[in-house]
Design an enzyme around this catalytic site. Structure first.
Site, PDB file in Angstrom:
ATOM      1  N   LYS A  19       0.843  -1.202   0.000  1.00 24.63           N
ATOM      2  CA  LYS A  19       0.000   0.000   0.000  1.00 24.63           C
ATOM      3  C   LYS A  19       0.880   1.255   0.000  1.00 24.63           C
ATOM      4  CE  LYS A  19      -3.287   2.426   2.984  1.00 24.63           C
ATOM      5  NZ  LYS A  19      -4.518   2.352   2.192  1.00 24.63           N
ATOM      6  N   GLY A 446     -21.843   9.452   3.165  1.00 25.01           N
ATOM      7  CA  GLY A 446     -21.449   9.503   4.582  1.00 25.01           C
ATOM      8  C   GLY A 446     -20.065  10.045   4.838  1.00 25.01           C
ATOM      9  N   ASP A 503     -12.766   3.036  10.039  1.00 24.19           N
ATOM     10  CA  ASP A 503     -13.361   2.128   9.067  1.00 24.19           C
ATOM     11  C   ASP A 503     -14.798   1.862   9.501  1.00 24.19           C
ATOM     12  OD1 ASP A 503     -12.984  -0.305   7.042  1.00 24.19           O
ATOM     13  OD2 ASP A 503     -14.060  -1.027   8.796  1.00 24.19           O
ATOM     14  N   TYR A 526      -9.589  -3.788  -1.926  1.00 26.12           N
ATOM     15  CA  TYR A 526      -9.358  -3.602  -3.366  1.00 26.12           C
ATOM     16  C   TYR A 526      -8.153  -2.697  -3.529  1.00 26.12           C
ATOM     17  CZ  TYR A 526     -11.568   0.943  -2.674  1.00 26.12           C
ATOM     18  OH  TYR A 526     -11.876   2.193  -2.224  1.00 26.12           O
ATOM     19  N   TYR A 530      -7.063  -1.459   2.197  1.00 22.88           N
ATOM     20  CA  TYR A 530      -7.074  -2.640   3.054  1.00 22.88           C
ATOM     21  C   TYR A 530      -8.007  -2.379   4.228  1.00 22.88           C
ATOM     22  CZ  TYR A 530      -2.483  -3.148   0.742  1.00 22.88           C
ATOM     23  OH  TYR A 530      -1.466  -3.206  -0.162  1.00 22.88           O
ATOM     24  N   GLU A 678     -24.706   2.213  -5.665  1.00 17.64           N
ATOM     25  CA  GLU A 678     -23.562   2.478  -6.552  1.00 17.64           C
ATOM     26  C   GLU A 678     -23.979   2.127  -7.971  1.00 17.64           C
ATOM     27  OE1 GLU A 678     -20.507   0.308  -8.908  1.00 17.64           O
ATOM     28  OE2 GLU A 678     -21.790  -0.703  -7.471  1.00 17.64           O
ATOM     29  N   HIS A 706     -14.080   6.020  -6.449  1.00 15.28           N
ATOM     30  CA  HIS A 706     -12.732   5.439  -6.372  1.00 15.28           C
ATOM     31  C   HIS A 706     -11.760   6.191  -7.256  1.00 15.28           C
ATOM     32  CE1 HIS A 706     -14.951   1.689  -5.113  1.00 15.28           C
ATOM     33  NE2 HIS A 706     -14.191   2.018  -4.106  1.00 15.28           N
ATOM     34  N   CYS A 738     -20.686   6.130  -3.500  1.00 12.68           N
ATOM     35  CA  CYS A 738     -20.349   5.578  -2.183  1.00 12.68           C
ATOM     36  C   CYS A 738     -19.689   6.699  -1.380  1.00 12.68           C
ATOM     37  CB  CYS A 738     -19.422   4.372  -2.390  1.00 12.68           C
ATOM     38  SG  CYS A 738     -19.044   3.447  -0.895  1.00 12.68           S
TER      39      CYS A 738
END
Ligand code: GLN
Ligand code: ZN
Length: 766
Positions: A19, A446, A503, A526, A530, A678, A706, A738
């Site tokens: 990452k 959100g 999260d 994805y 993570y 979505e 994304h 989202c």
């Protein structure tokens, strides 16, 4: 001798090295060479770890910089023209397909503006793959040779590996036709695809690979006849080629029996089955083998963190061995270990009593080896390991941590009425008029960008470097800014932005009784995203309100309705590591009751719009039709309704779903007043159509969260226009796909401004 095998190892690194380097690369802070070197280091580390543990069959090509299905699309040149036209370096094409790319022209390169491909959940897991997207102009050909390179890389380190590839039937079945080729029947691509598979397989053999693991997880789905028949076509085609390695077909995550006729007698070296999920398929699996074929027996759970019960696993492998003989049995993980955290040894803060019940990827590698040894050399050869394991298993079985009588009593006394709103939707809608919402109300899902500053402050607070008061002040300041911004651009239903949440599941797990959480138990969701799933260890309840303070504060800052944000029971369950000692249904209902208390408390605190997110509701759906699925479509919505039905008619309940192929009937069963879905990459009109009968109100996501890409306002208008051709205008909400937590502020501001302005244009038209 019974061999041991691991179907794949997590690629992210014990310290999330992958990452860090990919995000640095995207941000221009690391070079492509540095990125590639980190990948190489991670692979070397993982292979060595498995080799040192004594694993006989170690996978290669389980590594990926983004997603292994996307890798395959690149390898086979399944690259839509909108990406290939830029002639980017391969790694950038990969990322452009995975996450979209928008950048201004420079002296040396033209401007790039391309959205990402669709991303969908991998079977019933929380891993997402990038959907292969085919068109009439798709021209299969080898583009590089990643699997060969990685095989040779291991070989150079003195480690013999078994490369893994997603197989041709799964690859096609999991793909889709591109929007310019909607009439394309994917199975017709098979004859063109097979020679390229054969070519890469031949190259692997030439490089020295003895055998290749071909993942065909679609074997656990209900397959149309033409896909079933395709197994024979494909694997007979491979068998007819000379110079290919031996092939082992791997199924996982479910029951392969209904498709076993499709693979029985195929000219391959053997098969792998997930016997953790479906131990009952052993007889059918054995029955389907020819005399020479091997059986890879998945007995170490690749999807959960519980220690394997050695006694049970050994007994199981013994029974397989009795049926087919020792040299045709392989002890394996049930699936790739991609879905488990890397190393339990990194957990310094876990209660040792509970920690003793767990096993992460690194530990599972050893488990596979021990089981294989026990079966090969007898239990005495691993007596200490077996004794220690027995102790842990027994300790958990009798632990008081797992049972809370009060929770059990409450659940037993739940009535039918508890899971029903006080009135049907039309009456609720009338009561909700007091919210004063305009036509085409705009809202977000959100979260707002989780900035570096937020992460730094959260870390400081966790480490005790700032006080709870200081942290609270900081969060309040963040909420103020988010509220002010939303008012400025004219959103209608506001959110507080979720700055206090690391999260959406972990945050609740940490506040509920019955959960354990890790400090480093990351799992890839994805790309570079993570998650650290909490672990359900015992009966669940809510000791105190979890979100009321922040939502109430946010509502106090504005006259517009503030939306309280919760994660739903099914999603908390799905994105946690669940217990394996009570049913999923019971865990879900326990969570529902805990959330019901929270929903009711939010209402009392004057938060009159409450969103309970259930993005995981689809992935929980059992993979096959049948009893288990019939039960799930009852208890999953029941859990949601139990959580949300304690409120008055005037309180508006929202829900949200993303990144899965939803069934409108399942969504309807939740009876939420408003749902947001979505949608922006689901570019086919079929999807628009499918949800048009949704009886309550609905928002189809208008931009891809994304991607850093900012769609221009007229693109938003075009989308609204398309949707309005099908949906009654009174029902439609305007929102993104989202939550915005992974975005940067600058992008978010421009994206939302364009979205809201497009809504205003439409509002003025009616
Ligand atoms: N409310 C959550 C957010 O906005 C929803 C995230 C999700 O659906 N994955 O972040
Ligand atoms: Zn979502």
């Amino acid at each position: 001798m019974v061999l041991s095998s691991v179907l794949g190892f997590p690629r992210i690194g014990a310290q999330r090295e992958l990452k860090k380097i990919t995000e640095a690369y995207w941000g221009g802070k690391a070079t492509a060479d540095e990125l590639i070197q980190t990948g190489k280091d991670l692979r070397a580390h993982n292979w060595k770890l498995q080799k040192d543990a004594g694993v006989d069959i170690i996978a290669s090509n389980d590594f990926s910089f983004y997603d292994h299905v996307l890798d395959l699309s690149l390898l086979f040149n399944v690259i839509p023209e909108r990406y290939s036209k830029y002639s980017l370096p391969a790694i950038d094409t990969l990322f452009a397909m995975g996450r979209g790319l928008q950048r201004a022209a420079t002296e040396t390169s033209p401007a790039v503006d391309v959205p990402a491909l669709e991303m969908v959940k991998w079977f019933d897991s929380n891993y997402h793959y990038v959907r292969p997207t085919f068109s009439h102009s798709t021209e299969f050909k080898l583009n590089g040779q990643k699997p060969v390179d990685e095989y040779l890389e291991a070989k150079e380190l003195g480690i013999e590996t078994r490369p893994v590839l997603v197989g041709p039937i799964s690859y096609l079945f999991l793909g889709k036709a591109d929007k310019d080729s909607l009439d394309l029947d994917l199975i017709t691509l098979l004859p063109k695809l097979l020679p390229v598979y054969a070519e890469i397989l031949a190259k692997l053999a030439a490089a020295g690979a003895q055998s290749v693991q071909i993942d065909e997880p679609v074997l656990v789905l209900d397959l149309p006849e033409e896909f079933k028949a395709a197994f024979k076509t494909a694997y007979e085609f491979f068998a007819a080629q000379s110079g290919l390695p031996k092939l082992l077909i791997a199924s996982y995550f479910g029951d392969a029996r209904p498709n076993i006729d499709a693979i029985k007698g195929l000219p391959v070296a053997g098969f792998h089955y997930d016997f953790v999920r479906v131990p009952e398929q052993l007889d059918a699996a054995v029955e389907a083998l020819t005399e020479e074929q091997v059986l890879s027996v998945g007995v170490v759970d690749g999807r959960n963190i519980w220690k394997t019960d050695f006694a049970k696993a050994i007994e199981f492998v013994e029974s397989a061995k009795a049926k087919v003989g020792a040299d045709r049995v392989i002890v394996a993980t049930s699936s790739s270990l991609l879905h488990t955290p890397v190393d339990l040894d990194n957990e310094k803060k876990l209660d040792p009593v509970i920690k003793d019940w767990f096993s992460f990827a690194t530990q599972k590698v050893t488990e596979v080896v021990i089981i294989a040894k026990a079966v090969t050399d007898g239990p005495e050869s691993v007596a200490d390991a077996l004794a220690a394991n027995k102790k842990s298993i027994e300790a958990r079985a009798v632990s008081e941590i797992t049972v809370d009588p009060k929770v059990r009593e409450r659940l037993a006394s739940v009535t039918e009425a508890d899971s029903q709103r006080k009135a049907p939707f039309p009456e609720r809608l009338a009561a909700q008029k007091s919210l004063n919402l305009p036509l085409f109300p705009t809202t977000t899902i959100g979260s707002f960008p989780q900035t570096k500053e937020i992460r730094i402050n959260r870390n400081k607070f966790t480490k005790g470097e700032i006080t709870a008061e200081e942290y609270e002040k900081f969060i309040e300041k963040e909420i103020q800014e988010v509220v002010k911004f939303q008012e400025e651009i004219g959103l209608d239903v506001l959110v507080h932005g979720e700055p206090e949440r690391n999260d959406m599941v972990q945050y609740f797990g940490e506040r509920l009784k019955g959960f354990a959480f890790t400090s480093n138990g990351w799992v890839q969701s994805y790309g570079s995203r993570y998650v650290r799933p909490p672990i359900i260890v015992g009966d669940v309840s809510r000791p105190a309100p979890m979100t009321v303070k922040e939502s109430q504060y946010a509502q106090s800052l504005t006259d517009k309705p503030m939306k309280g944000m919760l994660t739903g029971p099914v999603t908390i369950l799905r994105w946690s590591f669940p217990r394996n000692d009570i049913s999923a249904k019971d865990q879900s209902l326990q969570l529902a009751l805990a959330l019901r208390d929270e929903v009711n408390d939010l209402e009392k605190a004057n938060v009159k719009v409450i969103q309970v997110d259930e993005p995981a509701i689809r992935e929980g759906l059992p993979l096959r039709e049948g009893k288990e699925r019939d039960e799930y479509v009852q208890w999953a919505p029941l859990s949601f309704r139990l959580a949300t039905s304690g409120v008055e008619n005037g309180t508006q309940i929202h829900s949200h779903f993303c990144y899965s192929d939803l069934d409108p009937a399942h969504i309807k069963a939740l009876d939420a007043d408003v749902v947001s879905i979505e949608f922006s990459k689901k570019d086919d009109s079929k999807y628009i159509q499918e949800f048009s009968n949704y009886p309550n109100h609905i928002g189809l996501g208008l931009f891809d969260i994304h991607s850093p890409r900012v769609p221009p306002q007229d693109e938003f208008e075009g989308r609204i226009n398309d949707i309005l051709k099908v949906y009654p205008k009174e029902n439609l909400w305007i929102n993104p796909d989202c939550g915005l937590k992974t975005r940067k502020w600058d992008e978010t501001k421009r994206q939302l401004t364009n979205m809201v302005n497009a809504a205003k244009i439409y509002r003025a038209k009616f």
